[in-house]
Write a protein that holds these residues in place. Sequence first.
Motif: not given
Length: 219
Positions: A1-7, A16-22, A66-71, A93-97
């Motif tokens: 899933m992803s939000e906003t195609p890369e500009d 932003l690749e959303v993984e464990g920490e993010a 918090q949203l800024f902290r995680y990018g 944008g961001w995306r996560m697998r």
Amino acid sequence: MSETPEDPNEAGRRPLEVEGEALRGLAHPLRARILDELHMRGPATATLLGERLGESSGSTSYHLRQLFRYGFIENDPERSGGRERWWRFRPAGWRMRGGELLRGPSTREATEGILARYYGGRRERLDRWNRLVDERPDDPGVRRWRRAAEGSVAHVRMTPEETEEFGRDLQDFIRERLRPFQGRTAEDRPGAEPVELQTDLFPNLTGTDADPEDGPSAR
């Protein structure tokens, strides 16, 4: 899933690749609502978001940090220097697998909640529009948009490799077509409203030899 195609105009930027920490950045429901507001309606301050969402500015300010902290968000460079900070959705944008994160014991629970809110929100927004068309067909705002909105489903046969290539080509096309509209605000183009494009590309395995629910373990 992803939000906003890369500009493409964001040189050197990647989603932003959303993984464990993010994942922690998306863990709170209010943060998802804040992201939706920034994504759909453009840059805003903590006070403005609090008014829109019915929350205190202190609460929205905390979750913005918090949203800024995680990018997921950043300062809006076009509105710097004022008394209150303006925030904008990360341009790339961001995306996560989701499938991979669901298999991880340490990330499964958070991922389940995030995916439920993400897909539930998509479904809710589409249902809301369809209800408006059904219940208020003569409303000027609904009439104005009724012919522009559309939905479609296509069925073809592809291999996983072909599907992956098709998906990349589709996202490239979407990025290119969206480029002229990126960064617009309500003041930039009177009469323009937030428009949402939803895409899903997935295999329909129902009733095929590859259907997991039709294998030996399902009987």
